[in-house]
Design a protein around this motif. Structure first.
Motif, PDB file in Angstrom:
ATOM      1  N   MET A   1      48.648  38.588  17.252  1.00  0.00           N
ATOM      2  CA  MET A   1      47.661  39.548  17.754  1.00  0.00           C
ATOM      3  C   MET A   1      46.594  38.836  18.588  1.00  0.00           C
ATOM      4  N   ILE A   2      46.192  37.672  18.136  1.00  0.00           N
ATOM      5  CA  ILE A   2      45.182  36.906  18.888  1.00  0.00           C
ATOM      6  C   ILE A   2      45.763  36.473  20.232  1.00  0.00           C
ATOM      7  N   ASN A   3      47.004  35.987  20.232  1.00  0.00           N
ATOM      8  CA  ASN A   3      47.655  35.586  21.485  1.00  0.00           C
ATOM      9  C   ASN A   3      47.816  36.772  22.430  1.00  0.00           C
ATOM     10  N   ALA A   4      48.191  37.937  21.902  1.00  0.00           N
ATOM     11  CA  ALA A   4      48.339  39.139  22.732  1.00  0.00           C
ATOM     12  C   ALA A   4      47.000  39.534  23.332  1.00  0.00           C
ATOM     13  N   PHE A   5      45.954  39.445  22.550  1.00  0.00           N
ATOM     14  CA  PHE A   5      44.615  39.783  23.037  1.00  0.00           C
ATOM     15  C   PHE A   5      44.192  38.835  24.151  1.00  0.00           C
ATOM     16  N   ILE A   6      44.420  37.553  23.957  1.00  0.00           N
ATOM     17  CA  ILE A   6      44.057  36.565  24.978  1.00  0.00           C
ATOM     18  C   ILE A   6      44.878  36.787  26.246  1.00  0.00           C
ATOM     19  N   GLY A   7      46.187  37.084  26.096  1.00  0.00           N
ATOM     20  CA  GLY A   7      47.037  37.362  27.253  1.00  0.00           C
ATOM     21  C   GLY A   7      46.592  38.607  28.009  1.00  0.00           C
ATOM     22  N   ALA A   8      46.217  39.650  27.270  1.00  0.00           N
ATOM     23  CA  ALA A   8      45.746  40.885  27.912  1.00  0.00           C
ATOM     24  C   ALA A   8      44.445  40.633  28.670  1.00  0.00           C
ATOM     25  N   GLN A   9      43.550  39.863  28.084  1.00  0.00           N
ATOM     26  CA  GLN A   9      42.294  39.530  28.763  1.00  0.00           C
ATOM     27  C   GLN A   9      42.570  38.755  30.048  1.00  0.00           C
ATOM     28  N   ASP A  10      43.497  37.813  29.996  1.00  0.00           N
ATOM     29  CA  ASP A  10      43.861  37.018  31.164  1.00  0.00           C
ATOM     30  C   ASP A  10      44.441  37.909  32.265  1.00  0.00           C
ATOM     31  N   ARG A  11      45.345  38.825  31.891  1.00  0.00           N
ATOM     32  CA  ARG A  11      45.932  39.729  32.872  1.00  0.00           C
ATOM     33  C   ARG A  11      44.871  40.646  33.487  1.00  0.00           C
ATOM     34  N   LEU A  12      43.996  41.187  32.667  1.00  0.00           N
ATOM     35  CA  LEU A  12      42.938  42.065  33.186  1.00  0.00           C
ATOM     36  C   LEU A  12      42.016  41.324  34.151  1.00  0.00           C
ATOM     37  N   TYR A  13      41.640  40.117  33.795  1.00  0.00           N
ATOM     38  CA  TYR A  13      40.772  39.316  34.656  1.00  0.00           C
ATOM     39  C   TYR A  13      41.456  39.049  35.996  1.00  0.00           C
ATOM     40  N   ASN A  14      42.713  38.598  35.934  1.00  0.00           N
ATOM     41  CA  ASN A  14      43.423  38.276  37.171  1.00  0.00           C
ATOM     42  C   ASN A  14      43.738  39.526  37.982  1.00  0.00           C
ATOM     43  N   GLN A  15      44.035  40.646  37.321  1.00  0.00           N
ATOM     44  CA  GLN A  15      44.287  41.884  38.048  1.00  0.00           C
ATOM     45  C   GLN A  15      43.038  42.328  38.798  1.00  0.00           C
ATOM     46  N   SER A  16      41.886  42.255  38.155  1.00  0.00           N
ATOM     47  CA  SER A  16      40.658  42.664  38.837  1.00  0.00           C
ATOM     48  C   SER A  16      40.336  41.717  39.993  1.00  0.00           C
ATOM     49  N   LYS A  17      40.647  40.441  39.838  1.00  0.00           N
ATOM     50  CA  LYS A  17      40.420  39.465  40.906  1.00  0.00           C
ATOM     51  C   LYS A  17      41.304  39.774  42.122  1.00  0.00           C
ATOM     52  N   VAL A  18      42.601  40.040  41.866  1.00  0.00           N
ATOM     53  CA  VAL A  18      43.537  40.370  42.948  1.00  0.00           C
ATOM     54  C   VAL A  18      43.141  41.693  43.594  1.00  0.00           C
ATOM     55  N   ASP A  19      42.840  42.713  42.779  1.00  0.00           N
ATOM     56  CA  ASP A  19      42.439  44.012  43.322  1.00  0.00           C
ATOM     57  C   ASP A  19      41.195  43.895  44.184  1.00  0.00           C
ATOM     58  N   SER A  20      40.238  43.116  43.738  1.00  0.00           N
ATOM     59  CA  SER A  20      39.005  42.935  44.482  1.00  0.00           C
ATOM     60  C   SER A  20      39.282  42.319  45.849  1.00  0.00           C
ATOM     61  N   ARG A  21      40.104  41.281  45.868  1.00  0.00           N
ATOM     62  CA  ARG A  21      40.431  40.621  47.139  1.00  0.00           C
ATOM     63  C   ARG A  21      41.140  41.582  48.086  1.00  0.00           C
ATOM     64  N   LEU A  22      42.147  42.305  47.573  1.00  0.00           N
ATOM     65  CA  LEU A  22      42.910  43.205  48.427  1.00  0.00           C
ATOM     66  C   LEU A  22      42.053  44.382  48.899  1.00  0.00           C
ATOM     67  N   ASN A  23      41.256  44.960  48.015  1.00  0.00           N
ATOM     68  CA  ASN A  23      40.425  46.109  48.392  1.00  0.00           C
ATOM     69  C   ASN A  23      39.403  45.741  49.455  1.00  0.00           C
ATOM     70  N   GLU A  24      38.863  44.558  49.366  1.00  0.00           N
ATOM     71  CA  GLU A  24      37.887  44.116  50.359  1.00  0.00           C
ATOM     72  C   GLU A  24      38.512  44.044  51.746  1.00  0.00           C
ATOM     73  N   VAL A  25      39.706  43.467  51.833  1.00  0.00           N
ATOM     74  CA  VAL A  25      40.394  43.352  53.123  1.00  0.00           C
ATOM     75  C   VAL A  25      40.773  44.736  53.649  1.00  0.00           C
ATOM     76  N   VAL A  26      41.278  45.595  52.769  1.00  0.00           N
ATOM     77  CA  VAL A  26      41.660  46.946  53.174  1.00  0.00           C
ATOM     78  C   VAL A  26      40.449  47.692  53.733  1.00  0.00           C
ATOM     79  N   GLU A  27      39.310  47.559  53.093  1.00  0.00           N
ATOM     80  CA  GLU A  27      38.107  48.236  53.573  1.00  0.00           C
ATOM     81  C   GLU A  27      37.640  47.688  54.913  1.00  0.00           C
TER      82      GLU A  27
END
Length: 179
Positions: A28-54
């Motif tokens: 459960m701890i590993n799953a939580f850490i993995g989910a946090q990592d994915r959320l962080y990286n997803q927001s980072k990628v989304d932010s970069r792409l959205n900025e360029v699109v705008e």
């Protein structure tokens, strides 16, 4: 007789129980850490792409027809028909206006794995390149029927492949059809 402290058996039982609890909770701890990592990286990628699109959408929304681009507000160029010396890759040039309403040209160019931006007052004298998106795996522009289509896919680390959305397909419309 009074006892001070714990017996060896009591310490072994408590240690065994704590070990079992840790074995049960570690996935459960590993799953939580993995989910946090994915959320962080997803927001980072989304932010970069959205900025360029705008950036691109803003320039397309403000675009104006220009004779240098064949009477169109946007010109798309392939490797075969480069307009500026030393540029390789796909690019678009948009005739638009700045915040003060002054006309300017904006060029978005995919060079290697970078999306570069140039702008200037003249079609032939655009300023220096600035990288606005890097690690591009796939990037393309298409202009058809006064509609600009673009698609970017970013390289992500191996551990995140298939786990985060790393691409964007979007449209910048240059005309509104009221018919």
């Amino acid at each position: 007789m009074k006892k001070n402290g714990f017996s060896l058996i009591e310490i072994l039982v408590v240690t065994a129980i704590m070990g079992i609890v840790m074995l049960i909770s570690s996935p459960m701890i590993n799953a939580f850490i993995g989910a946090q990592d994915r959320l962080y990286n997803q927001s980072k990628v989304d932010s970069r792409l959205n900025e360029v699109v705008e950036f691109i959408k803003r320039d397309v929304r403000n675009s104006r027809s220009d004779s240098s681009l064949g009477g169109e507000p946007v010109g798309v160029f392939n490797d075969d028909t480069l307009l500026s010396e030393g540029t390789t890759g796909k690019k678009i040039i948009i005739y638009t206006t700045d915040l003060n309403g002054n006309p300017k040209y904006v060029q978005y160019t995919i060079v290697g794995s970078d999306l570069k931006l140039k702008d200037g007052d003249s079609f032939t004298t655009l300023g220096d390149n600035s990288i606005i998106l890097s690690n591009i795996k796939i990037g393309e522009f298409k202009y058809q029927d006064k509609i600009l289509l673009f698609h970017f896919k970013i390289d992500v680390p191996k551990r995140l492949e298939g786990k985060v959305r790393n691409e964007v397909r979007d449209v910048g419309i240059t005309r509104i059809n009221l018919e």
